[in-house]
Motif scaffolding. Structure first.
Motif, PDB file in Angstrom:
ATOM      1  N   MET A   1       0.835  -1.184  -0.140  1.00 54.22           N
ATOM      2  CA  MET A   1      -0.058   0.057  -0.001  1.00 54.22           C
ATOM      3  C   MET A   1       1.008   1.221   0.217  1.00 54.22           C
ATOM      4  O   MET A   1       1.773   1.406   0.652  1.00 54.22           O
ATOM      5  N   MET A   2       0.648   2.342  -0.765  1.00 55.39           N
ATOM      6  CA  MET A   2       1.567   3.368  -1.207  1.00 55.39           C
ATOM      7  C   MET A   2       0.646   4.611  -1.102  1.00 55.39           C
ATOM      8  O   MET A   2      -0.205   4.735  -1.754  1.00 55.39           O
ATOM      9  N   GLU A   3       1.009   5.558  -0.225  1.00 57.35           N
ATOM     10  CA  GLU A   3       0.842   6.785  -0.410  1.00 57.35           C
ATOM     11  C   GLU A   3       1.723   7.458  -0.982  1.00 57.35           C
ATOM     12  O   GLU A   3       2.965   7.890  -0.902  1.00 57.35           O
ATOM     13  N   VAL A   4       1.385   8.200  -2.149  1.00 55.57           N
ATOM     14  CA  VAL A   4       2.362   8.987  -3.317  1.00 55.57           C
ATOM     15  C   VAL A   4       2.311  10.081  -3.345  1.00 55.57           C
ATOM     16  O   VAL A   4       0.908  10.382  -3.849  1.00 55.57           O
ATOM     17  N   THR A   5       3.102  11.066  -3.650  1.00 52.78           N
ATOM     18  CA  THR A   5       2.873  12.419  -3.997  1.00 52.78           C
ATOM     19  C   THR A   5       1.990  12.514  -5.203  1.00 52.78           C
ATOM     20  O   THR A   5       1.264  13.483  -5.322  1.00 52.78           O
ATOM     21  N   GLU A   6       2.330  11.792  -6.428  1.00 54.73           N
ATOM     22  CA  GLU A   6       1.810  12.036  -7.530  1.00 54.73           C
ATOM     23  C   GLU A   6       0.159  11.768  -7.563  1.00 54.73           C
ATOM     24  O   GLU A   6      -0.472  12.720  -7.985  1.00 54.73           O
ATOM     25  N   GLU A   7      -0.338  11.111  -6.622  1.00 51.90           N
ATOM     26  CA  GLU A   7      -1.881  10.758  -6.484  1.00 51.90           C
ATOM     27  C   GLU A   7      -2.477  11.966  -5.754  1.00 51.90           C
ATOM     28  O   GLU A   7      -3.501  12.124  -5.890  1.00 51.90           O
ATOM     29  N   THR A   8      -1.554  12.738  -4.825  1.00 50.34           N
ATOM     30  CA  THR A   8      -2.198  13.766  -4.195  1.00 50.34           C
ATOM     31  C   THR A   8      -2.078  15.129  -4.784  1.00 50.34           C
ATOM     32  O   THR A   8      -2.890  16.134  -4.224  1.00 50.34           O
ATOM     33  N   THR A   9      -1.464  15.173  -5.897  1.00 52.35           N
ATOM     34  CA  THR A   9      -0.908  16.610  -6.426  1.00 52.35           C
ATOM     35  C   THR A   9      -1.460  16.592  -7.972  1.00 52.35           C
ATOM     36  O   THR A   9      -1.198  17.562  -8.627  1.00 52.35           O
ATOM     37  N   TYR A  10      -1.511  15.345  -8.501  1.00 51.47           N
ATOM     38  CA  TYR A  10      -1.791  15.736 -10.099  1.00 51.47           C
ATOM     39  C   TYR A  10      -3.184  16.755 -10.315  1.00 51.47           C
ATOM     40  O   TYR A  10      -2.956  17.376 -11.277  1.00 51.47           O
TER      41      TYR A  10
ATOM     42  N   ASP B   1       5.224  10.495   3.835  1.00 55.27           N
ATOM     43  CA  ASP B   1       6.594  11.407   4.459  1.00 55.27           C
ATOM     44  C   ASP B   1       7.531  10.362   4.683  1.00 55.27           C
ATOM     45  O   ASP B   1       8.684  10.646   5.158  1.00 55.27           O
ATOM     46  N   ASP B   2       7.470   9.340   4.139  1.00 60.47           N
ATOM     47  CA  ASP B   2       8.840   8.311   4.221  1.00 60.47           C
ATOM     48  C   ASP B   2       9.849   8.663   3.258  1.00 60.47           C
ATOM     49  O   ASP B   2       9.758   9.363   1.936  1.00 60.47           O
ATOM     50  N   PRO B   3      10.821   9.208   3.751  1.00 58.93           N
ATOM     51  CA  PRO B   3      12.151   9.958   2.925  1.00 58.93           C
ATOM     52  C   PRO B   3      12.495   9.162   1.707  1.00 58.93           C
ATOM     53  O   PRO B   3      12.721   9.757   0.889  1.00 58.93           O
TER      54      PRO B   3
END
Length: 522
Positions: free
Chosen positions: A38-47, A82-84
């Motif tokens: 399961m992945m929280e990714v920047t692309e999905e929150t900001t496209y 927020d995982d580096p």
């Protein structure tokens, strides 16, 4: 405590709108040889710059679902936003997981959105392991069945598709006949606002520690995104979603039908289910929900017209727009059949307009990441259609602001039903209306700065002149539509002076929307 990760496992990515324990990608898997990713990714929150509450709902639901899966014995590799080391994309995180776990394969359920499907297809060639992409079995109508239904038809109308779904599921059927002798009880479901309406509020859920942590993350990381987190109370667990479902069935379903098209200022939910976000991310099974609603009718607790209207929205409209999305993509994203190019006015974000209906619909959208379907279609959407707003701007706005908005459901509704940008593939006519419709179905007009009875000139409701301006400028494209024959006949009977008055009044108003010029819309 989680079980040890299996050696040489199959990686099963679960996306933020796939939070269902019986998702197809897990159906033939065992915890012994599977790692769920399961992945929280920047692309999905900001496209697009999603509403803060929408991001918070999805991330919190994902984290809760991960705990549910671990409790059922699965190994879950969860990558936080927020995982580096987070790469910010699904593709990057799947590749990292394959390497991290020494995986022998990847198995995924097909995504709901075109752009994610294109990324998944690249996994087949870019990853060093076998990739299987399985159908999403949570829908009543598999996509191949929809394509077969659509093939060779001159008109792809939802009503005929809905009847097929009724027959397939047996919902509201008495043998091979529709319950009550009719397929559609729409005529009974058009009640306007009434004085003293006091609908019971849908339940709102107090954030727990997981949700609280997500709210802190979102308020910091997405501070400049649209929307408020102050009223956050969306269901983010299966238990909460089921409680919201049960409350709707008991408290609001009996009067849902009559008032489903009504609009009341400050009454943000009325008798609506407000369950679409939970359905669309996988916390509720839509077919199970319809069967429970049918039970309410068969056991005498809800009228048939209410249950039929609710069922039509789910196994009719929801399934239909999903099929239309995949049938029409990718061209649908660029559709502009009415050649509309005006930029989205600022008041869609600020609510700063003296048009009371628009201001209230933007307010509930901002506060709740929610507005009901008539507010979306016949106020916010109707204005966008009449004013000739650019379809891509409007579609992006709807995708940003609503908690239930994923492109597969949002884009066909906006491009097809709201803006008629698809040249009538989805709807048999544009949903254009003057101020009279909003006055009939809502209580906004009585206290508005504009007079809905006034047709043109200073102080007149802008919807009135815009309606005729819309028909006039699109006459070559729309005059042949059977369902527009009467308004075009009325337009042609008007005197030249009256037509000119409407057009001049509309054009004066439209100039106030020009971002290069001052005006109240700015």
């Amino acid at each position: 405590m989680s079980a040890p990760a299996p050696s040489t496992p199959v990686i099963v990515p679960i996306l933020g709108d796939q939070l269902s324990p019986h998702i197809s990608s897990l159906a033939d898997r065992s915890p012994d040889d599977t790692v769920i990713l399961m992945m929280e990714v920047t692309e999905e929150t900001t496209y697009v710059r999603h509403h803060k509450a929408k991001i918070a709902m999805i991330l919190s639901a994902m984290r809760h679902f991960a705990e549910e899966l671990r409790g059922a014995g699965w190994t879950v590799d969860y990558v936080r936003l927020d995982d580096p080391a987070n790469t910010g994309t699904f593709t990057g995180e799947v590749a990292r997981a394959v390497e991290r776990h020494g995986a022998r394969g990847v198995q995924a359920t097909e995504p709901g959105e075109w752009r994610v499907r294109q990324a998944m297809e690249h996994w087949r060639t870019d990853l060093p392991v076998r990739v299987r992409i399985l159908p999403d079995t949570r829908f009543v109508c598999p996509l191949p069945d929809f394509y077969e239904w659509a093939a060779g038809r001159k008109e792809l109308r939802m009503e005929w598709f809905y009847r097929e779904m009724r027959r397939k599921t047996g919902l509201l059927m008495d043998g091979d006949k529709p319950a009550g002798g009719r397929w559609n009880f729409d005529a009974e479901n058009r009640g306007g606002p009434e004085a003293g309406l006091k609908p019971p509020a849908p339940p709102r859920f107090t954030p727990d520690s997981i949700t609280g942590e997500v709210l802190d993350l979102v308020s910091t990381r997405f501070a400049r995104h649209f929307g408020s987190l102050e009223n956050f109370g969306w269901p983010v667990t299966r238990t909460e979603a089921e409680a919201a479902r049960d409350a709707f069935l008991a408290d609001r379903l009996p009067r849902f039908g009559k008032y489903q098209d009504a609009m009341v200022a400050g009454q943000d939910f009325l008798f609506h289910a407000v369950l679409s976000p939970a359905i669309n991310i996988g916390l509720l099974d839509p077919l199970d929900l319809c069967r429970r609603a049918e039970t309410e009718w068969r056991e005498g607790r809800a009228p048939l017209e209410a249950v039929e209207g609710f069922t039509r929205q789910i196994i009719g409209w929801r399934e239909y727009v999903r099929g239309m999305y995949w049938l029409e993509m990718p061209a649908l994203a660029d559709a502009n059949g009415l050649d509309a190019h005006r930029p989205l006015p600022d008041f869609y974000w600020t609510g700063d307009t003296p048009m009371r209906c628009l201001a209230d619909c933007v307010r509930t959208t901002r506060d709740n990441a929610y507005a009901h379907h008539i507010q979306r279609l016949m106020v916010l959407g109707n204005f966008a259609l009449l004013a000739g707003l650019r379809p891509q701007d409007v579609a992006d706005w709807y995708l940003v602001v609503y908690a239930d908005a994923f492109e597969w459901v949002e884009l066909p509704n906006v491009a097809g039903m709201v803006l008629h940008a698809d040249k009538g593939r989805l709807a048999s006519k544009p949903y254009a209306a003057s101020g009279a419709y909003i006055d009939r179905m809502g209580d906004y007009c009585g206290k508005c700065a504009f007079d809905v009875k006034r047709k043109t000139g200073e102080g007149a409701c802008p919807f009135n002149a815009l309606y005729w301006h819309f028909l006039a400028r699109n006459e070559k494209k729309l005059a042949g539509y059977h369902r527009l024959a009467q308004p075009y006949a009325t337009w042609r009977r008007m005197s030249d002076e009256k037509r000119a008055e409407y057009l001049l009044s509309a054009e004066a108003f439209l100039r106030t929307l020009d971002p290069a010029k001052p005006g109240w819309a700015r």
